[in-house]
Structures are given as structure tokens and as C-alpha cells.
Design a protein around this motif. Structure first.
Motif, short mmCIF file in Angstrom:
data_model
loop_
_atom_site.label_atom_id
_atom_site.label_comp_id
_atom_site.label_asym_id
_atom_site.label_seq_id
_atom_site.Cartn_x
_atom_site.Cartn_y
_atom_site.Cartn_z
N ARG A 71 0.86 -1.19 0.00
CA ARG A 71 0.00 0.00 0.00
C ARG A 71 0.89 1.23 0.00
O ARG A 71 1.93 1.26 0.67
CB ARG A 71 -0.88 0.01 1.25
CG ARG A 71 -2.00 -1.02 1.19
CD ARG A 71 -3.07 -0.65 2.20
NE ARG A 71 -3.60 0.68 1.90
CZ ARG A 71 -4.37 1.37 2.75
NH1 ARG A 71 -4.67 0.89 3.93
NH2 ARG A 71 -4.82 2.56 2.41
N ASP A 72 0.49 2.25 -0.72
CA ASP A 72 1.37 3.43 -0.83
C ASP A 72 1.67 4.07 0.53
O ASP A 72 2.77 4.53 0.77
CB ASP A 72 0.82 4.45 -1.83
CG ASP A 72 -0.48 5.11 -1.37
OD1 ASP A 72 -1.15 4.56 -0.48
OD2 ASP A 72 -0.80 6.17 -1.91
N ASP A 73 0.70 4.00 1.45
CA ASP A 73 0.89 4.61 2.78
C ASP A 73 2.08 4.01 3.53
O ASP A 73 2.69 4.68 4.36
CB ASP A 73 -0.35 4.37 3.66
CG ASP A 73 -1.63 4.72 2.98
OD1 ASP A 73 -2.36 5.58 3.50
OD2 ASP A 73 -1.92 4.14 1.90
N MET A 120 2.38 11.71 -0.36
CA MET A 120 2.52 10.71 0.70
C MET A 120 3.90 10.80 1.36
O MET A 120 4.03 10.63 2.57
CB MET A 120 2.29 9.32 0.08
CG MET A 120 1.99 8.23 1.07
SD MET A 120 0.63 8.63 2.17
CE MET A 120 -0.77 8.11 1.19
MG MG Z 1 -3.08 4.74 0.41
#
Ligand code: MG
Ligand code: ATP
Length: 285
Positions: free
Chosen positions: A51-53, A73
Motif C-alpha cells: 500500500r502506498d501509505d 505521501m
Molecule cells: Mg493509500
């Protein structure tokens, strides 16, 4: 030599372009739809799908050595990682938006308001910089519906065209930060991983340069060449080849994608004919 581990988004707005970039760099990875990681057959790299987070934290902790994600982000997570290269895709901005019927006088509007966002850190620093006392309501998704359901007075969310805001009765009033996809790196890579990263960045830049430029070919009478050379500075100087027809030649050069429409009109005026504009696959400067 150990592989360089790169984290890319598993599924979402960045995943397709991230895979495509690796492919255009000549790195073949398998589909990876339901796997956590895969390695490339022809480059010393291992790809982790996340997940990009989570990518900034994993890169800081060296679970991955490098990662591809949005600057938004990177800034929000504020981890100890280094931005190595902007990639020219996933352009968007983090913006504040208010109900469209409200009038907006400036940042002071947000005093004593409740603002829903998935970017509490970036929003807090914007409010602090503008001496605004506002309440931040952190939610993880579907931020744009918050005012409609009475959760907040305004939102701070990612925007590209603005159409999602519009369909939810919201109006964009402040850009908090602009963003595009970037490559981030852990700051303490060993020498062999740094070398793989340099090779990868070299290829990434060649792909990026190629996308930003077009190869242009045209025919022109010899006497028009000086004027045409002025219009087309090219990489160094244009290539000029004689045509069979006396007094005519063919000219080859490179032109920036975003300038070429404007240049083409100038070229026609200067006497150019049979203009061809061709995509470039790789461009090494
Ligand atoms: Mg995300
Ligand atoms: P994940 O499940 O990986 O957490 P997500 O739902 O949080 O995914 P996406 O919506 O896929 O995230 O967006 C990923 C990134 O793509 C954003 O952080 C931003 O950098 C960029 N992005 C988001 N929306 C847009 C858009 N409309 N146009 C262009 N880029 C965008």
C-alpha cells in the motif's frame, strides 16, 4: 551481490504506471496480481507490492531499499528518506475545498471550522503557517463526502481534474501542495545497492527524456535552413541531408513535446514541408 528491493503500489492509481516504468527501463517483472513480491529475470531487483501509505516507513527501515509513490505521501509521512527523481506521472495536488455556495475570503475562512482529510500533517502545517485555528478530522477515504454527511465543514483532499469535488458540491479554494510520483531511497544503501540504483536512475532518466521529446523530420528548400535552425535548436545542431531534388534537403532534429505544436506552425511559415514527428523510445543525454 544482493538485489535492490523496490516497493511499488500493489493496486491503485500508481501501480500501472510504476510497472510500466520498470518495463520501459527494460526490467521484466511478472504480473504479481496476488503476490507480495517478485524478482526480475534480467536486472538485480526485487519488487515488493505494498500500500502506498506504508512505503515511506518500509524504505526508512530498509524493508525496501527504494520505492515509487506520490510526493504527497512522502511529505505527509515525513520519514527519513531521500527523493531521488521526479517521474512525471500521477500529477495531482492536495487542496482545500469548501461547499460551493460559500464565499471564500482567504485562509481565515477556516478559523473554527472542522476539516476532514487523510493528510493531517500537511494540513496542520498549512494551518500553522497561516495562524489558523481549525479542527482536523482525520479519515482514511471518501473524504469528499464528509461535508454532505455532516462530518466536517470542508475537506482537504487529493485533486487532479476537480470533477469529484464538483459532483459532491465542493469548490477548490487553496492548493496546499502539488505532487507527482517520485522514487525515494533509503539514505544508507551499501555500495552495491547504490550501484544498482544508479543504473536504474540512468534508465529512468533516459525514458523520461524520451517522453519529453519528439524526433522531427522535414523537407525544406536550402535557403530556408538558417531560419529553420533558429526555430529548432535540437540536441546539438540539426542533421541536414541532401534530397534528390536539387536545392532541397531533409532536416532531422529533436523538439520538446510541449513546444512542438507551436514550433510546427513556425516551421511551416519558414518553408518546411512533409513534417514528420516521431516518438523517441530512449534518449541518453
Ligand atoms: Mg493509500
Ligand atoms: P492504497 O491502497 O495503496 O493505500 P490509495 O487508495 O491510498 O491506495 P490511490 O487513490 O491509488 O491511493 O492514490 C495513490 C496516489 O496516486 C496518491 O497518493 C497520489 O499521489 C496519486 N493520485 C491520487 N489521486 C490522483 C488523481 N486523481 N490523479 C492523479 N494522481 C492521483
Amino acid at each position: 551481490m544482493s538485489n535492490l528491493k523496490i516497493a511499488i503500489q500493489k493496486s491503485g492509481r500508481l501501480s500501472e504506471n510504476s510497472r510500466k516504468l520498470l518495463e520501459e527501463c527494460g526490467i521484466k517483472i511478472s504480473n504479481g496480481a496476488n503476490v507480495l513480491k517478485t524478482s526480475a529475470g534480467n536486472f538485480p531487483i526485487e519488487v515488493l507490492f505494498l500500500r502506498d501509505d506504508d512505503i515511506p516507513q518500509y524504505v526508512e527501515q530498509k524493508v525496501a531499499d527504494i520505492g515509487i509513490l506520490g510526493e504527497n505521501m512522502v511529505f505527509e509521512k515525513n520519514k527519513d528518506v531521500e527523493i531521488m527523481e521526479q517521474l512525471g506521472f500521477a500529477h495531482c495536488r492536495l487542496s482545500l475545498a469548501i461547499p460551493k455556495e460559500e464565499s471564500f475570503s482567504g485562509p481565515g475562512y477556516f478559523n473554527n471550522k472542522k476539516v476532514a482529510t487523510s493528510y493531517p500533517r500537511l494540513l496542520r502545517s498549512y494551518f500553522d503557517a497561516n495562524n489558523i485555528e481549525a479542527q482536523i478530522e482525520e479519515i482514511s477515504g471518501s473524504v469528499e463526502i464528509a461535508p454532505g454527511i455532516g462530518l466536517a465543514d470542508a475537506v482537504c483532499d487529493i485533486v487532479s481534474s476537480g470533477s469529484t469535488l464538483m459532483t459532491n458540491g465542493l469548490r477548490e479554494v487553496v492548493t496546499v501542495v502539488k505532487s507527482q510520483a517520485v522514487i525515494i531511497s533509503n539514505k544508507n544503501l551499501d555500495k552495491s545497492k547504490q550501484e544498482i540504483l544508479s543504473k536504474l536512475l540512468f534508465r529512468v532518466r533516459a525514458v523520461k527524456n524520451a517522453k519529453e521529446n519528439k524526433y522531427i523530420l522535414l523537407n525544406a528548400p536550402e535557403e530556408a535552413i538558417p531560419a529553420i535552425c533558429e526555430i529548432l535548436p535540437g540536441m546539438k545542431s540539426p542533421t541536414i541531408l541532401p534530397l534528390v531534388e536539387k536545392g532541397w534537403c531533409s532536416l532531422h532534429s529533436v523538439v520538446k513535446e510541449d513546444e512542438f505544436w507551436e514550433r510546427i506552425n513556425q516551421l511551416k511559415k519558414a518553408g518546411a514541408e512533409g513534417i514528420l514527428v516521431i516518438p523517441i523510445e530512449k534518449m541518453i543525454l
